[in-house]
Design a protein around this motif. Structure first.
Motif, PDB file in Angstrom:
ATOM      1  N   VAL A   4      27.980  37.799  70.457  1.00  0.00           N
ATOM      2  CA  VAL A   4      27.353  37.972  71.748  1.00  0.00           C
ATOM      3  C   VAL A   4      27.797  39.127  72.747  1.00  0.00           C
ATOM      4  CG1 VAL A   4      26.890  36.795  73.864  1.00  0.00           C
ATOM      5  CG2 VAL A   4      26.934  35.526  71.676  1.00  0.00           C
ATOM      6  N   GLY A   5      29.000  39.449  72.354  1.00  0.00           N
ATOM      7  CA  GLY A   5      29.774  40.558  73.265  1.00  0.00           C
ATOM      8  C   GLY A   5      30.473  39.965  74.441  1.00  0.00           C
ATOM      9  N   VAL A   6      30.906  38.817  74.447  1.00  0.00           N
ATOM     10  CA  VAL A   6      31.569  38.348  75.509  1.00  0.00           C
ATOM     11  C   VAL A   6      33.255  38.101  74.993  1.00  0.00           C
ATOM     12  CG1 VAL A   6      29.756  37.503  76.437  1.00  0.00           C
ATOM     13  CG2 VAL A   6      31.119  36.084  74.969  1.00  0.00           C
ATOM     14  N   PRO A   7      34.093  38.031  76.005  1.00  0.00           N
ATOM     15  CA  PRO A   7      35.523  37.921  75.708  1.00  0.00           C
ATOM     16  C   PRO A   7      35.610  36.233  75.438  1.00  0.00           C
ATOM     17  CG  PRO A   7      35.183  38.191  78.198  1.00  0.00           C
ATOM     18  CD  PRO A   7      33.881  38.420  77.302  1.00  0.00           C
ATOM     19  N   ALA A   8      36.695  36.202  74.592  1.00  0.00           N
ATOM     20  CA  ALA A   8      37.180  34.641  74.253  1.00  0.00           C
ATOM     21  C   ALA A   8      37.131  33.804  75.647  1.00  0.00           C
ATOM     22  CB  ALA A   8      38.606  34.742  73.433  1.00  0.00           C
ATOM     23  N   ALA A   9      37.685  34.229  76.769  1.00  0.00           N
ATOM     24  CA  ALA A   9      37.867  33.415  77.897  1.00  0.00           C
ATOM     25  C   ALA A   9      36.464  32.906  78.471  1.00  0.00           C
ATOM     26  CB  ALA A   9      38.299  34.337  79.124  1.00  0.00           C
ATOM     27  N   ARG A  10      35.449  33.399  77.999  1.00  0.00           N
ATOM     28  CA  ARG A  10      34.108  33.058  78.309  1.00  0.00           C
ATOM     29  C   ARG A  10      33.998  31.616  77.704  1.00  0.00           C
ATOM     30  NH1 ARG A  10      30.090  32.153  82.005  1.00  0.00           N
ATOM     31  NH2 ARG A  10      28.229  32.137  81.147  1.00  0.00           N
TER      32      ARG A  10
ATOM     33  N   ALA B 150      33.558  24.111  80.034  1.00  0.00           N
ATOM     34  CA  ALA B 150      33.680  23.348  81.398  1.00  0.00           C
ATOM     35  C   ALA B 150      32.270  23.232  82.147  1.00  0.00           C
ATOM     36  CB  ALA B 150      34.541  24.127  82.520  1.00  0.00           C
ATOM     37  N   GLN B 151      31.319  24.296  81.994  1.00  0.00           N
ATOM     38  CA  GLN B 151      30.168  24.364  82.784  1.00  0.00           C
ATOM     39  C   GLN B 151      29.174  23.027  82.223  1.00  0.00           C
ATOM     40  OE1 GLN B 151      28.150  27.984  82.657  1.00  0.00           O
ATOM     41  NE2 GLN B 151      26.516  27.308  84.361  1.00  0.00           N
ATOM     42  N   VAL B 152      29.227  22.764  81.029  1.00  0.00           N
ATOM     43  CA  VAL B 152      28.527  21.582  80.513  1.00  0.00           C
ATOM     44  C   VAL B 152      29.322  20.479  80.093  1.00  0.00           C
ATOM     45  CG1 VAL B 152      27.160  23.366  79.013  1.00  0.00           C
ATOM     46  CG2 VAL B 152      29.116  22.167  77.929  1.00  0.00           C
ATOM     47  N   GLY B 153      30.541  20.306  80.702  1.00  0.00           N
ATOM     48  CA  GLY B 153      31.125  18.913  80.683  1.00  0.00           C
ATOM     49  C   GLY B 153      31.688  18.853  79.418  1.00  0.00           C
ATOM     50  N   LEU B 154      32.195  19.620  78.362  1.00  0.00           N
ATOM     51  CA  LEU B 154      32.824  19.315  77.143  1.00  0.00           C
ATOM     52  C   LEU B 154      34.054  19.955  77.344  1.00  0.00           C
ATOM     53  CD1 LEU B 154      30.074  20.120  74.733  1.00  0.00           C
ATOM     54  CD2 LEU B 154      30.650  17.949  75.310  1.00  0.00           C
ATOM     55  N   SER B 155      35.031  20.089  78.350  1.00  0.00           N
ATOM     56  CA  SER B 155      36.308  20.329  78.253  1.00  0.00           C
ATOM     57  C   SER B 155      37.213  19.448  77.527  1.00  0.00           C
ATOM     58  CB  SER B 155      36.743  20.792  79.572  1.00  0.00           C
ATOM     59  OG  SER B 155      36.046  22.090  80.269  1.00  0.00           O
ATOM     60  N   ALA B 156      36.940  18.228  77.679  1.00  0.00           N
ATOM     61  CA  ALA B 156      38.058  17.166  77.361  1.00  0.00           C
ATOM     62  C   ALA B 156      37.699  17.069  75.753  1.00  0.00           C
ATOM     63  CB  ALA B 156      37.758  15.936  77.838  1.00  0.00           C
ATOM     64  N   ALA B 157      36.273  17.405  75.343  1.00  0.00           N
ATOM     65  CA  ALA B 157      36.148  17.353  73.811  1.00  0.00           C
ATOM     66  C   ALA B 157      36.262  18.676  72.929  1.00  0.00           C
ATOM     67  CB  ALA B 157      34.818  16.730  73.808  1.00  0.00           C
ATOM     68  N   ALA B 158      36.602  19.748  73.787  1.00  0.00           N
ATOM     69  CA  ALA B 158      36.717  21.266  73.268  1.00  0.00           C
ATOM     70  C   ALA B 158      37.360  21.275  72.045  1.00  0.00           C
ATOM     71  CB  ALA B 158      37.392  22.059  73.990  1.00  0.00           C
ATOM     72  N   ASP B 159      38.320  20.414  71.427  1.00  0.00           N
ATOM     73  CA  ASP B 159      38.980  20.462  70.118  1.00  0.00           C
ATOM     74  C   ASP B 159      38.592  19.335  69.345  1.00  0.00           C
ATOM     75  OD1 ASP B 159      40.505  22.656  71.031  1.00  0.00           O
ATOM     76  OD2 ASP B 159      41.627  21.831  72.072  1.00  0.00           O
ATOM     77  N   ARG B 160      37.531  18.741  69.623  1.00  0.00           N
ATOM     78  CA  ARG B 160      37.192  17.753  68.793  1.00  0.00           C
ATOM     79  C   ARG B 160      36.226  18.333  67.818  1.00  0.00           C
ATOM     80  NH1 ARG B 160      34.556  12.614  72.002  1.00  0.00           N
ATOM     81  NH2 ARG B 160      33.880  12.578  69.761  1.00  0.00           N
ATOM     82  N   LYS B 161      36.116  17.914  66.417  1.00  0.00           N
ATOM     83  CA  LYS B 161      35.308  18.474  65.454  1.00  0.00           C
ATOM     84  C   LYS B 161      33.734  17.871  65.939  1.00  0.00           C
ATOM     85  CE  LYS B 161      38.487  18.775  61.611  1.00  0.00           C
ATOM     86  NZ  LYS B 161      38.644  18.667  60.315  1.00  0.00           N
ATOM     87  N   VAL B 162      32.757  18.942  65.858  1.00  0.00           N
ATOM     88  CA  VAL B 162      31.403  18.542  66.037  1.00  0.00           C
ATOM     89  C   VAL B 162      30.758  17.580  65.224  1.00  0.00           C
ATOM     90  CG1 VAL B 162      29.268  19.656  66.289  1.00  0.00           C
ATOM     91  CG2 VAL B 162      31.332  20.956  66.892  1.00  0.00           C
TER      92      VAL B 162
END
Length: 304
Positions: free
Chosen positions: A101-107, A113-125
Motif C-alpha cells: 500500500v505504501g504506508v509505514p508499519a506504524a499505520r 485501534a480505529q476499528v476496535g481490534l487492538s486487543a485482538a491484534a495478535d490473535r489468529k484470524v
C-alpha cells in the motif's frame, strides 16, 4: 473525490448482469448502493476496482480508472469478498499489506485501534468471528488512509452494537470529506447511515436520490377504524383521497389525520381509531426493486 459510472454494462454467458448503469457518488456523503441479491451490485463494484472488464461504459474514481492512479490503494480502500490467511494474526495480515500500500508499519496499529481490534491484534484470524473479520476487512480498507471507501455488505455479521459503531465510523469518515459507497440488500440496515441512495434491480438503475427525497416517495397514510367502514370510505372518496380497505380498518392516503377526522365529523360518522402512519421506506424499496413502482423523477446523479 467522486465516483462516476457512465453507461456501464456487463454480461456473463448471455446473462445481462449490469445494463447501461449511470450514476455518481459524491464526496463528503455516505451513499447506500442498494438492491436484492443478484441485482448486479458486486459486479458493478468489481468493475470499478478493475477486477472485471465492462462490455461498455466506464467506472471512474476522481475522473480516471482505479488502475491508472499512481498509488491506487491510497486513493480507494475497498472491501469486496475479503479473505484472510487463517494462520496469520490481524497485525500480521496488515503488516504484510503495508509495504504494498505504501504506508509505514506504524499505520497498522492505528487502523487496528480505529476499528476496535487492538486487543485482538495478535490473535489468529482463523479464530475470529464473522463480525471481527468484518472489522479487519474495514481496517484493510483504511490502511492507505484513502479518500474513497467502497464497502460491500460491511454490516454483515455485526451485532447491534457493532452496527451502531459502524454507522458512527462511516459518518465520521464522510464528515472528513471522504466518499463512502456502501452496498447492501437491506434498506433498513443502512437507513440510519446513508445520505444518498442508489437502487438497482436486474442490473438496471431504478432510483437515485438523497435519502430525504426517497422518504418523500414513501407512502404515508392514515389508519381509520369505525363502526361503518363503508360510510367512512365514501366520505374519503368524496374528498378525492385514495382508500384501501384492510380487514377491520381503512388505509387512507393523500390526507392528514386531522383532515380525515374533520371530514368524518362533518359527515356525522363515528371514528374509533385515527392514526397517522409514517413513511414506510422498506415497502417503497421493495416496490422499486420488484418493478411495481419506479419513481418518475429518478435521477442519473446523486445530488452533492
Amino acid at each position: 473525490m467522486s465516483i462516476e459510472f457512465r453507461g456501464l454494462s456487463k454480461s456473463f454467458g448471455g446473462v445481462q448482469a449490469v445494463s447501461d448503469l449511470t450514476f455518481e457518488v459524491a464526496p463528503g456523503r455516505v451513499t447506500g448502493f442498494l438492491g436484492p441479491n443478484g441485482s448486479g451490485k458486486t459486479t458493478t463494484l468489481r468493475m470499478l476496482m478493475g477486477l472485471v472488464t465492462p462490455d461498455a461504459g466506464t467506472a471512474l474514481v476522481g475522473g480516471r480508472p482505479y488502475a491508472e492512479h499512481p498509488h491506487p490503494a491510497r486513493v480507494v480502500g475497498a472491501s469486496l469478498e475479503a479473505s484472510f490467511h487463517p494462520g496469520r494474526t490481524a497485525r500480521g495480515h496488515l503488516r504484510t499489506l503495508a509495504p504494498h500500500v505504501g504506508v509505514p508499519a506504524a499505520r497498522v496499529d492505528e487502523v487496528l485501534a480505529q476499528v476496535g481490534l487492538s486487543a485482538a491484534a495478535d490473535r489468529k484470524v482463523g479464530g475470529f468471528s464473522l463480525g471481527m473479520r468484518q472489522r479487519l476487512a474495514l481496517a484493510t480498507t483504511l490502511l492507505g488512509d484513502p479518500d474513497v471507501l467502497v464497502l460491500d455488505e460491511p454490516a454483515n455479521g455485526l451485532d447491534p452494537a457493532g452496527i451502531i459503531w459502524l454507522r458512527d465510523l462511516l459518518r465520521f469518515l464522510a464528515s472528513e470529506g471522504r466518499t463512502v459507497l456502501v452496498s447492501s440488500h437491506v434498506l433498513a440496515e443502512v437507513q440510519a447511515t446513508v445520505d444518498d441512495v442508489v437502487v438497482i434491480a436486474q442490473g438496471r438503475l431504478v432510483h437515485a436520490s438523497s435519502l430525504a427525497e426517497m422518504v418523500r416517495l414513501a407512502d404515508s397514510h392514515v389508519r381509520v377504524c369505525g363502526p361503518d367502514l363503508a360510510a367512512l370510505a365514501t366520505v374519503a372518496q368524496e374528498q378525492g383521497w385514495r382508500v384501501d380497505r384492510r380487514g377491520d380498518h381503512l388505509r387512507i392516503s393523500g390526507a392528514s389525520a386531522a383532515q380525515v377526522g374533520a371530514a368524518a365529523f362533518a359527515a356525522g360518522q363515528a371514528v374509533h381509531e385515527l392514526t397517522e402512519v409514517g413513511a414506510n421506506l422498506e415497502e417503497t424499496f421493495l416496490q422499486l426493486v420488484s418493478g411495481e413502482s419506479v419513481a418518475a423523477e429518478k435521477t442519473q446523479e446523486v445530488a452533492a
